[in-house]
Write a protein that holds these residues in place. Structure first.
Motif, PDB file in Angstrom:
ATOM      1  N   UNK A   9      92.543  45.254  40.737  1.00  0.00           N
ATOM      2  CA  UNK A   9      91.713  46.437  40.992  1.00  0.00           C
ATOM      3  C   UNK A   9      90.267  46.094  40.664  1.00  0.00           C
ATOM      4  N   UNK A  10      89.358  46.466  41.566  1.00  0.00           N
ATOM      5  CA  UNK A  10      87.936  46.286  41.317  1.00  0.00           C
ATOM      6  C   UNK A  10      87.339  47.648  41.001  1.00  0.00           C
ATOM      7  N   UNK A  11      86.537  47.710  39.933  1.00  0.00           N
ATOM      8  CA  UNK A  11      85.903  48.964  39.517  1.00  0.00           C
ATOM      9  C   UNK A  11      84.437  48.934  39.930  1.00  0.00           C
ATOM     10  N   UNK A  12      84.031  49.974  40.678  1.00  0.00           N
ATOM     11  CA  UNK A  12      82.670  50.060  41.205  1.00  0.00           C
ATOM     12  C   UNK A  12      81.928  51.220  40.552  1.00  0.00           C
ATOM     13  N   UNK A  13      80.723  50.957  40.072  1.00  0.00           N
ATOM     14  CA  UNK A  13      79.896  51.988  39.450  1.00  0.00           C
ATOM     15  C   UNK A  13      78.771  52.379  40.404  1.00  0.00           C
ATOM     16  N   UNK A  14      78.695  53.707  40.728  1.00  0.00           N
ATOM     17  CA  UNK A  14      77.646  54.133  41.643  1.00  0.00           C
ATOM     18  C   UNK A  14      76.343  54.371  40.889  1.00  0.00           C
ATOM     19  N   UNK A  15      75.322  54.830  41.597  1.00  0.00           N
ATOM     20  CA  UNK A  15      73.997  54.960  41.000  1.00  0.00           C
ATOM     21  C   UNK A  15      73.934  56.075  39.969  1.00  0.00           C
ATOM     22  N   UNK A  16      74.949  56.951  39.928  1.00  0.00           N
ATOM     23  CA  UNK A  16      74.989  58.018  38.933  1.00  0.00           C
ATOM     24  C   UNK A  16      75.820  57.645  37.707  1.00  0.00           C
ATOM     25  N   UNK A  17      76.287  56.418  37.671  1.00  0.00           N
ATOM     26  CA  UNK A  17      77.062  55.976  36.520  1.00  0.00           C
ATOM     27  C   UNK A  17      78.539  56.284  36.607  1.00  0.00           C
ATOM     28  N   UNK A  18      78.994  56.850  37.741  1.00  0.00           N
ATOM     29  CA  UNK A  18      80.423  57.133  37.916  1.00  0.00           C
ATOM     30  C   UNK A  18      81.150  55.857  38.344  1.00  0.00           C
ATOM     31  N   UNK A  19      82.381  55.707  37.846  1.00  0.00           N
ATOM     32  CA  UNK A  19      83.145  54.488  38.131  1.00  0.00           C
ATOM     33  C   UNK A  19      84.468  54.847  38.800  1.00  0.00           C
ATOM     34  N   UNK A  20      84.794  54.156  39.881  1.00  0.00           N
ATOM     35  CA  UNK A  20      86.086  54.328  40.556  1.00  0.00           C
ATOM     36  C   UNK A  20      86.697  52.957  40.816  1.00  0.00           C
TER      37      UNK A  20
END
Length: 292
Positions: free
Chosen positions: A55-66
């Motif tokens: 699983x790869x975890x991606x953090x968006x520009x708002x700091x949320x991680x999925x």
């Protein structure tokens, strides 16, 4: 002589997708990609193996991680890529980045490689199963590190009896989270009486949120609503909510599935209302204070 029918349309790589073919790309920390199906854009923060799947975890520009399964289905600058595990030489950098940036669902810095502590004497009590599951999902990692167990009260009608049974004292604090703790409510009267119980009062903290049910502490936008519906008094609030959302609500199994859908919409503390966040953090601070 001019070929009136043009070139052979099957000549060359005619199966080639419009955006080109995917190429392998190591999922190095900081690499910014877009997940095709959801449109989620974020930087790689870590790669881990869960249930036999990378699983790869991606953090968006708002700091949320999925998290997303590693493999095809990503774009870089509009071109398709297949994310693959980082190279062995990059593993040290990945671990360092993970230690520096990883957060639990509650927003706390994650602690890796540490076993859960043996349960302390102090406890946090919540009204029911849904409250306990929501607290576990957002604060579970923090509570395990601190050795704090969450227990259910099955309502607060006999909160005074629960306090007597638990028998809090020095080194054995009791924190209680109450639903619908607003002026004039039945819950407020019960709590006011319980807070003064002696000799336990110094070792008990009872706080509450204003919501009819813990369901309502989830931000309505996470479920596609502008606001939680106003349900008539003669209708069960949870059944009214499920009906408003167009979900089945005739049986207990229907309501259980409704809650699972609501719980699934919560990924971290950012999906919850501040009125709940503050109260749970207050309870954690109380039961984990030095000497408790």
């Amino acid at each position: 002589m001019t070929d009136r029918y043009g070139a052979d349309v099957l000549a060359g790589d005619w199966r080639r997708p419009a955006r080109g073919r995917s190429v392998d790309l190591p999922a190095e920390p900081g690499t910014v990609v877009e997940e095709v199906e959801t449109g989620w854009v974020g930087a790689v923060v870590r790669v881990e193996k869960a249930g036999g799947v990378h699983v790869v975890h991606l953090e968006d520009r708002r700091g949320r991680v999925r998290g997303f399964p590693l493999g095809p289905g990503f774009l870089v600058d509009g071109s398709p890529v297949r994310l693959v595990p980082p190279q062995a030489a990059a593993r040290v950098r990945l671990d360092a980045a993970r230690a520096a940036t990883d957060r639990t669902a509650s927003g706390s810095r994650a602690v890796h490689g540490q076993r859960a502590r043996v349960a302390s004497g102090s406890r946090i009590f919540v009204e029911g199963k849904h409250d306990a599951e929501l607290v576990e999902k957002v604060w579970g990692d923090d509570l395990r590190v601190e050795g704090v167990v969450v227990e259910m009260l099955d309502g607060v009608d006999d909160l005074a009896g629960a306090i007597r049974d638990f028998d809090p004292g020095p080194g054995r604090r009791m924190g209680v989270l109450v639903d619908h703790l607003v002026p004039g409510s039945k819950e407020t009267r019960v709590v006011e009486a319980a807070r003064g119980l002696q000799p336990w009062a110094p070792h008990v903290l009872v706080v509450g949120h204003p919501y009819v049910d813990v369901w309502q502490s989830v931000k309505p936008g996470r479920l596609g609503m502008d606001a939680w519906p106003v349900v008539p008094r003669e209708t069960s609030w949870k059944h009214g909510v499920a009906a408003h959302l167009g979900w089945p609500h005739d049986t207990q199994a229907d309501m259980a599935r409704a809650w699972r859908r609501i719980l699934a919409s919560v990924g971290s503390w950012t999906d919850l209302e501040p009125e709940l966040l503050g109260r749970v953090e207050e309870l954690i601070d109380f039961v984990t204070a030095p000497g408790s």
